[in-house]
Design a protein around this motif. Structure first.
Motif, PDB file in Angstrom:
ATOM      1  N   SER A  79       3.883  21.558   2.759  1.00 30.19           N
ATOM      2  CA  SER A  79       3.041  22.453   3.547  1.00 30.19           C
ATOM      3  C   SER A  79       1.717  22.712   2.886  1.00 30.19           C
ATOM      4  N   ILE A  80       1.733  23.035   1.605  1.00 24.16           N
ATOM      5  CA  ILE A  80       0.486  23.381   0.938  1.00 24.16           C
ATOM      6  C   ILE A  80      -0.452  22.194   0.882  1.00 24.16           C
ATOM      7  N   GLU A  81       0.088  20.963   0.707  1.00 29.78           N
ATOM      8  CA  GLU A  81      -0.768  19.782   0.684  1.00 29.78           C
ATOM      9  C   GLU A  81      -1.459  19.604   2.028  1.00 29.78           C
ATOM     10  N   ARG A  82      -0.742  19.934   3.125  1.00 25.74           N
ATOM     11  CA  ARG A  82      -1.393  19.840   4.427  1.00 25.74           C
ATOM     12  C   ARG A  82      -2.566  20.810   4.504  1.00 25.74           C
ATOM     13  N   PHE A  83      -2.364  22.003   3.935  1.00 25.43           N
ATOM     14  CA  PHE A  83      -3.446  22.971   3.974  1.00 25.43           C
ATOM     15  C   PHE A  83      -4.646  22.456   3.198  1.00 25.43           C
ATOM     16  N   GLU A  84      -4.388  21.829   2.045  1.00 22.71           N
ATOM     17  CA  GLU A  84      -5.471  21.385   1.185  1.00 22.71           C
ATOM     18  C   GLU A  84      -6.229  20.215   1.806  1.00 22.71           C
ATOM     19  N   LYS A  85      -5.557  19.405   2.618  1.00 26.76           N
ATOM     20  CA  LYS A  85      -6.237  18.266   3.220  1.00 26.76           C
ATOM     21  C   LYS A  85      -7.082  18.702   4.410  1.00 26.76           C
ATOM     22  N   ASP A  86      -6.770  19.871   4.952  1.00 24.87           N
ATOM     23  CA  ASP A  86      -7.509  20.339   6.115  1.00 24.87           C
ATOM     24  C   ASP A  86      -8.564  21.340   5.657  1.00 24.87           C
ATOM     25  N   HIS A  87      -9.809  20.957   5.742  1.00 29.23           N
ATOM     26  CA  HIS A  87     -10.883  21.842   5.247  1.00 29.23           C
ATOM     27  C   HIS A  87     -11.063  23.063   6.142  1.00 29.23           C
ATOM     28  N   ASN A  88     -10.518  23.062   7.317  1.00 29.35           N
ATOM     29  CA  ASN A  88     -10.650  24.206   8.208  1.00 29.35           C
ATOM     30  C   ASN A  88      -9.506  25.205   8.047  1.00 29.35           C
ATOM     31  N   HIS A  89      -8.621  24.980   7.087  1.00 30.28           N
ATOM     32  CA  HIS A  89      -7.525  25.900   6.801  1.00 30.28           C
ATOM     33  C   HIS A  89      -6.675  26.165   8.041  1.00 30.28           C
ATOM     34  N   VAL A  90      -5.879  25.181   8.460  1.00 32.34           N
ATOM     35  CA  VAL A  90      -4.998  25.349   9.600  1.00 32.34           C
ATOM     36  C   VAL A  90      -4.093  26.558   9.344  1.00 32.34           C
ATOM     37  N   GLN A  91      -3.953  27.416  10.320  1.00 36.56           N
ATOM     38  CA  GLN A  91      -3.220  28.657  10.114  1.00 36.56           C
ATOM     39  C   GLN A  91      -1.720  28.419  10.065  1.00 36.56           C
ATOM     40  N   VAL A  92      -1.050  29.141   9.186  1.00 41.05           N
ATOM     41  CA  VAL A  92       0.394  29.092   9.064  1.00 41.05           C
ATOM     42  C   VAL A  92       0.968  30.221   9.921  1.00 41.05           C
ATOM     43  N   SER A  93       2.195  30.078  10.362  1.00 37.50           N
ATOM     44  CA  SER A  93       2.771  31.059  11.267  1.00 37.50           C
ATOM     45  C   SER A  93       3.280  32.281  10.520  1.00 37.50           C
ATOM     46  N   TYR A  94       3.439  33.381  11.272  1.00 39.59           N
ATOM     47  CA  TYR A  94       3.982  34.608  10.702  1.00 39.59           C
ATOM     48  C   TYR A  94       5.421  34.385  10.236  1.00 39.59           C
ATOM     49  N   ALA A  95       6.188  33.607  11.024  1.00 39.33           N
ATOM     50  CA  ALA A  95       7.588  33.391  10.677  1.00 39.33           C
ATOM     51  C   ALA A  95       7.723  32.678   9.335  1.00 39.33           C
ATOM     52  N   GLU A  96       6.830  31.682   9.069  1.00 37.01           N
ATOM     53  CA  GLU A  96       6.885  30.965   7.804  1.00 37.01           C
ATOM     54  C   GLU A  96       6.609  31.904   6.625  1.00 37.01           C
ATOM     55  N   LEU A  97       5.610  32.779   6.804  1.00 35.70           N
ATOM     56  CA  LEU A  97       5.273  33.722   5.726  1.00 35.70           C
ATOM     57  C   LEU A  97       6.391  34.736   5.527  1.00 35.70           C
ATOM     58  N   ARG A  98       7.007  35.141   6.603  1.00 32.46           N
ATOM     59  CA  ARG A  98       8.123  36.100   6.486  1.00 32.46           C
ATOM     60  C   ARG A  98       9.282  35.479   5.708  1.00 32.46           C
ATOM     61  N   ARG A  99       9.595  34.208   6.014  1.00 40.90           N
ATOM     62  CA  ARG A  99      10.663  33.534   5.270  1.00 40.90           C
ATOM     63  C   ARG A  99      10.278  33.337   3.810  1.00 40.90           C
ATOM     64  N   ALA A 100       8.983  33.008   3.582  1.00 42.66           N
ATOM     65  CA  ALA A 100       8.531  32.725   2.219  1.00 42.66           C
ATOM     66  C   ALA A 100       8.643  33.934   1.306  1.00 42.66           C
ATOM     67  N   THR A 101       8.606  35.136   1.876  1.00 46.53           N
ATOM     68  CA  THR A 101       8.615  36.374   1.073  1.00 46.53           C
ATOM     69  C   THR A 101       9.895  37.168   1.242  1.00 46.53           C
ATOM     70  N   ASN A 102      10.949  36.512   1.773  1.00 47.06           N
ATOM     71  CA  ASN A 102      12.221  37.216   2.001  1.00 47.06           C
ATOM     72  C   ASN A 102      12.020  38.460   2.857  1.00 47.06           C
ATOM     73  N   GLY A 103      11.270  38.260   3.951  1.00 44.45           N
ATOM     74  CA  GLY A 103      11.023  39.392   4.852  1.00 44.45           C
ATOM     75  C   GLY A 103      10.083  40.413   4.273  1.00 44.45           C
ATOM     76  N   PHE A 104       9.102  39.932   3.463  1.00 41.24           N
ATOM     77  CA  PHE A 104       8.131  40.809   2.784  1.00 41.24           C
ATOM     78  C   PHE A 104       8.868  41.880   1.980  1.00 41.24           C
ATOM     79  N   SER A 105       9.833  41.396   1.224  1.00 41.85           N
ATOM     80  CA  SER A 105      10.670  42.276   0.406  1.00 41.85           C
ATOM     81  C   SER A 105       9.852  42.933  -0.698  1.00 41.85           C
TER      82      SER A 105
END
Length: 981
Positions: free
Chosen positions: A645-671
């Motif tokens: 995922s992060i490599e995709r972000f780095e290849k896209d100079h326009n910073h393709v937006q990531v979803s809220y659900a992905e961020l919620r999972r990444a932080t254990n529900g913003f624990s």
């Protein structure tokens, strides 16, 4: 019966279990002080940051709880002597059990949200020396029992909601030196008994509802003449009435500060007050004083601040004013920062000319003489006031031209010359005032074009008002350079030509007045880019064409008396007849019923047919495009599945937006376990986006309920979109979506910096290695400050667009795993269009009133200098030792070079320990000459960067080059020494 027996047995078991647990707890925390502290915690109902999480931990002695200080007393028993909780996000009430901390000498609980009343039980604290409960939400009366704290020296209850009267028996605390009750709702009289406090130095009671005993009865002031050590007396913003008493002249000769503003005091200027020879600040504004200002005013040789605003003084300005060489603030006008002439609530009537000798007051930062009845010209001597930051001469009868060399006032940020009889051209020399934020010249007789030089002052942000003059010519396209401007008024002049489309570059513009001119042509469609615009007045011009649809989003629009044609919109602002006006445009049609305009003519059959074909063709094209985009997205998705995922972000100079659900999972529900920090506009979490990406990320979640958070998000995205530098934190992507509760959600995703921020390394004991605090070496500190200098130099001088960070501080300097520094948090940044690549000294001075206390000043260079001094001294600029005029800059300056080692961070001097050496055997080591020379040189650079005057600061490029050279010399010297050994 059997059931009853079993219930009794079960109840007995529960009681035994309860008392056994209490016995364990009491055996661990046997002290009555611990019980009192736990009672305090039980009254705290809100602690989201877990500030009191350690309280009650049986494995931790209560003396080690956060905010608690102990000392040993009889029998070597540890007793609580200080409780300090400053700036924590706490809510609840003060427990009466605090009165049981019988050895307490310091109780400091401030800047929280604690409410309720002050417990009367605090009167039992017989050893109390300091009581500070300021900046809370306390209500009720000040307890009379505090008079039993006989050893009390300092009491501060400011910024609460306390009411009732001030206890007169506080005078029993005869050791009181400092009383601060300002900004409450206190009523009644000021106790005359305070005159018995012989040690009293500070009495601040302003911003309450206090009265004299009766009109003209100032017994308390007479009593205070017995306080021979009194230095600060603040009685402003109360309800004191009556004739100003002569007893004020008998106050302590040590008095430095006297505030009586915003009361109802009348009479002449106090005769004999010049006997207070050490007076530095005198505030008499917003009262009913009258008569002439006496020539004896020139005897206040120590006076720095003199405020007589909003009274009824008359006569002329005494020439003796020019003897006040220490004066930095002079206000004989009105207390109003908004410009223009406000409704009359008391003005002075000073007449005559402005003395040409006014130019001898070289230290003036503020000169306010308006409105009054002054006449004549603006003296050319005013050009010598090069420290002047605000000049206010509005609302007088001044005539003639503005002195041409007014551009010499390079520090000027506010200039009010409105409502006079000034004439001639507006001096182009004003363009030299590169810090100017507000320029008001309305209601004069200025003629000619608007100088381009003024339109190039990118610092202009608060407003420009040139209305009601005789200005002519075109509005230059350079107006687009005013990218920070919020208010522009050009009404009632003779400006002509088309409205420049470049006006759309003024992205911060909220209020735009261009009415009563000779503008012609269409309303530029490019103005749709002005997303902040709220009010737009184009009435009484010669504009033609149709009404642009984007005007619907505004709050107030006036297009009356032009030559506009076509249909009037019906949505947005055009739905509310009281919010817009289109009168006097004869070719308009349609709109809401209240306008009573004729209906718009319908198209003929051919036109309808052509319209149908056009719509059909457009529909086919749109559907085709949607299908192509759908196919293309599927192809890209399949291709990108192979990338983390992060490599995709780095290849896209326009910073393709990531979803809220992905961020919620990444932080254990913003624990809360993932929470690593909080800022002004949100929280930062550590997370892992998916299993393919091994590195952690930092996710900054904006608190959109906080005012300015959305603006901070936009600014940070805009600032980081185009910059690339090794010492700037790199944004990986962003998210603007809806959360699981249906609310707006905005977040930024950055690289995670494993070594935290610089503030923690300098000031917090949370950085440990093998249970020992880590220390930053000299070379590590050199590398960090050079990294920061490199980042700021790039932002100011080498990026695609010059950027001013506006909030440089240690907590915004992040350190990666290799201890490389990265500047972060661009939520207050400003982008400057500066094609000439001005020096950072000039560019950064365009922003003010932003940033963090201690670091904020006109410019990033100043903030950088403060960080450098903090890095090598270990002292924050807001350290408690810095008061009464002493600053971190002056602290360092006074110690160089002879006493340099007295002020450096003690961790730089600690002897490195061997594993066999005990922890308590740390020693200070001998500093080598190369280290001493390095430290002195670095601190000198910090002083040059943190000068109060921007003109005396060195550019950031020079600071970077000097630090780079110092590090090279130090490294070479260190290598030579090692080789020699």
């Amino acid at each position: 019966m059997a059931l009853t027996i079993w219930l009794r047995i079960y109840s007995s078991f529960l009681l035994i279990l309860f008392f056994s647990q209490n016995f364990v707890i009491s055996s661990v925390q046997s002290s009555g002080d611990a019980i009192a502290l736990l009672s305090f915690k039980s009254h705290i109902t809100y602690d989201p940051d877990g500030a009191l999480a350690s309280w009650g931990n049986n494995s931790l002695h209560f003396c080690n709880w956060l905010g608690v200080t102990c000392s040993n007393h009889s029998g070597n028993e540890a007793r609580v002597t200080a409780l300090e909780l400053l700036g924590f996000d706490l809510a609840g009430f003060l427990s009466p059990s605090l009165g049981n901390l019988s050895f307490l000498y310091k109780l400091h609980i401030s800047e929280t949200r604690i409410s309720g009343s002050i417990p009367h039980e605090l009167g039992s604290l017989s050893n109390l020396r300091l009581l500070n409960l300021s900046h809370n939400s306390l209500v009720g009366e000040i307890p009379h029992t505090l008079s039993q704290c006989f050893l009390l020296q300092i009491i501060s209850l400011k910024y609460n909601m306390l009411d009732g009267e001030i206890p007169s028996n506080l005078s029993l605390c005869t050791m009181l030196r400092f009383i601060d009750f300002n900004s409450n709702n206190l009523i009644g009289i000021i106790p005359a008994s305070f005159g018995a406090l012989k040690s009293l130095e500070v009495l601040l009671l302003h911003n309450n509802k206090l009265v004299a005993m009766k009109e003209g009865d100032w017994n308390f002031l007479t009593a205070l003449t017995n306080c021979s050590n009194l230095k600060f007396l603040g009685l402003g913003k109360n309800s004191l009435t009556g004739l100003f008493p002569i007893s004020v002249t008998n106050l302590s000769v040590h008095l430095k500060y006297l505030d009586l503003e915003e009361n109802q005091i009348y009479g002449g200027f106090p005769f004999g007050i010049e006997k207070l020879v050490n007076l530095q600040e005198l505030y008499l504004g917003i009262n009913h004083f009258s008569g002439a200002i006496p020539p004896s005013i020139g005897e206040f040789l120590m006076l720095k601040t003199f405020d007589l605003s909003n009274n009824q003084f008359s006569g002329s300005i005494p020439p003796s004013f020019c003897n006040l060489s220490s004066l930095s603030y002079l206000n004989i006008g009105i207390n109003n920062l908004q410009g223009g002439i406000p409704p009359c609530f008391g003005w002075n009537k000073i007449s005559g000319n402005i003395p040409i000798e006014i130019g001898d007051l070289f230290g003036l930062n503020l000169l306010n003489l308006g409105p009054n009845n002054l006449w004549g010209t603006i003296p050319v001597g005013i050009e010598k006031l090069t420290s002047l930051q605000r000049l206010d001469l509005r609302g007088n009868g001044l005539s003639g031209k503005i002195p041409y060399n007014i551009g010499n006032l390079s520090m000027l940020d506010i200039l009010y010359l409105d409502h006079n009889d000034l004439s001639g051209h507006i001096p182009s020399n004003l363009g030299s005032c590169k810090q100017l934020m507000q320029l008001y010249l309305q209601y004069n007789k200025f003629m000619g074009p608007i100088p381009k030089e003024i339109l190039s002052i990118t610092s202009l942000s608060l407003g420009i008002d040139l209305s009601n003059n005789l200005l002519t010519g075109l509005l230059s396209i350079d107006v687009g350079l005013l990218v920070n401007l919020e208010y522009l008024a050009l009404s009632s002049n003779k400006l002509s030509g088309q409205i420049p489309s470049n006006l759309a570059q003024c992205a911060q513009l909220k209020y735009l007045y261009m009415d009563n001119n000779l503008f012609q042509g269409n309303i530029p469609s490019s103005l749709e880019a002005l997303k902040s615009l709220e009010l737009f007045n184009l009435s009484h011009n010669n504009l033609s064409g149709k009404i642009p649809k984007f005007l619907e989003s505004l709050q107030n629009v006036d297009l009356s008396y032009n030559h506009l044609e076509g249909e009037v919109p019906k949505n947005g602002v055009f739905f509310n007849s009281s919010a817009f006006s289109v009168h006097g445009n004869d070719k308009l049609c349609g709109g809401i019923v209240e306008l009573k305009l004729p209906p718009c003519l319908e198209n003929n059959q051919v036109s309808r047919k052509n319209h149908t074909l056009t719509m059909l063709l457009a529909t086919v094209i749109i559907i085709t495009c949607i299908i192509l985009l759908f196919v293309l997205s599927i192809w890209k998705r399949r291709k990108s599945k192979k990338l983390p995922s992060i490599e995709r972000f780095e290849k896209d100079h326009n910073h393709v937006q990531v979803s809220y659900a992905e961020l919620r999972r990444a932080t254990n529900g913003f624990s809360s376990h993932n929470l690593i920090g909080r800022g002004s506009f949100g929280s930062v979490y550590i997370g892992n986006l998916d299993h393919n990406w091994q590195k952690s990320i930092a996710i900054k979640v904006l608190n959109l309920q906080q005012k300015g958070a959305s603006k901070s998000f936009e600014l940070e995205c805009k600032a980081l979109r185009s910059v690339r530098h090794r010492n700037l934190v790199r944004i990986l992507t962003s998210c603007s979506s809806i959360n699981h509760e249906g609310n707006d959600f905005k977040a930024l995703v950055f690289e995670y910096m494993s070594n935290g921020n610089l503030d923690k390394w300098l000031h917090q004991q949370s950085i440990f290695d093998n249970d020992r605090p880590k220390k930053l070496s000299i070379i590590q500190r050199m590398n960090i400050i050079i990294d920061v200098a490199s980042a700021v130099d790039y932002l100011h001088n080498y990026g695609p667009i010059p950027i001013v960070h506006c909030d440089l501080k240690p907590s915004n300097v992040l350190l990666d795993e290799d201890m490389v520094a990265h500047v972060s948090d661009f939520g207050l940044a400003r982008l400057l269009i500066d094609t000439t690549k001005q020096s950072s000294q000039t560019s950064t001075s365009s922003i003010a009133l932003k940033g963090t206390i201690g670091y904020a000043a006109p410019g990033d260079v100043y903030s950088f200098g403060i960080i450098l001094l903090e890095l090598f001294t270990g002292k924050r600029p807001i350290d408690e030792i810095f008061n009464e005029g002493l600053t971190l800059h002056l602290f360092v300056k006074a110690s160089l070079p002879e006493r340099a080692m007295d002020i450096v961070d003690p961790y730089l001097l600690l002897q490195e320990e061997d594993d066999e050496v005990g922890e308590g055997l740390r020693r200070m080591r001998v500093v080598s000459k190369s280290e001493l020379d390095c430290i002195i040189s670095v601190l000198t650079v910090g002083l040059h960067c943190s000068e109060e005057s921007p003109t005396e600061r060195i550019p950031i490029t020079q600071a970077f080059n000097e630090l780079y050279a110092i590090r090279n010399i130090f490294l070479k010297s260190s290598n030579d020494r090692i080789t020699h050994l």
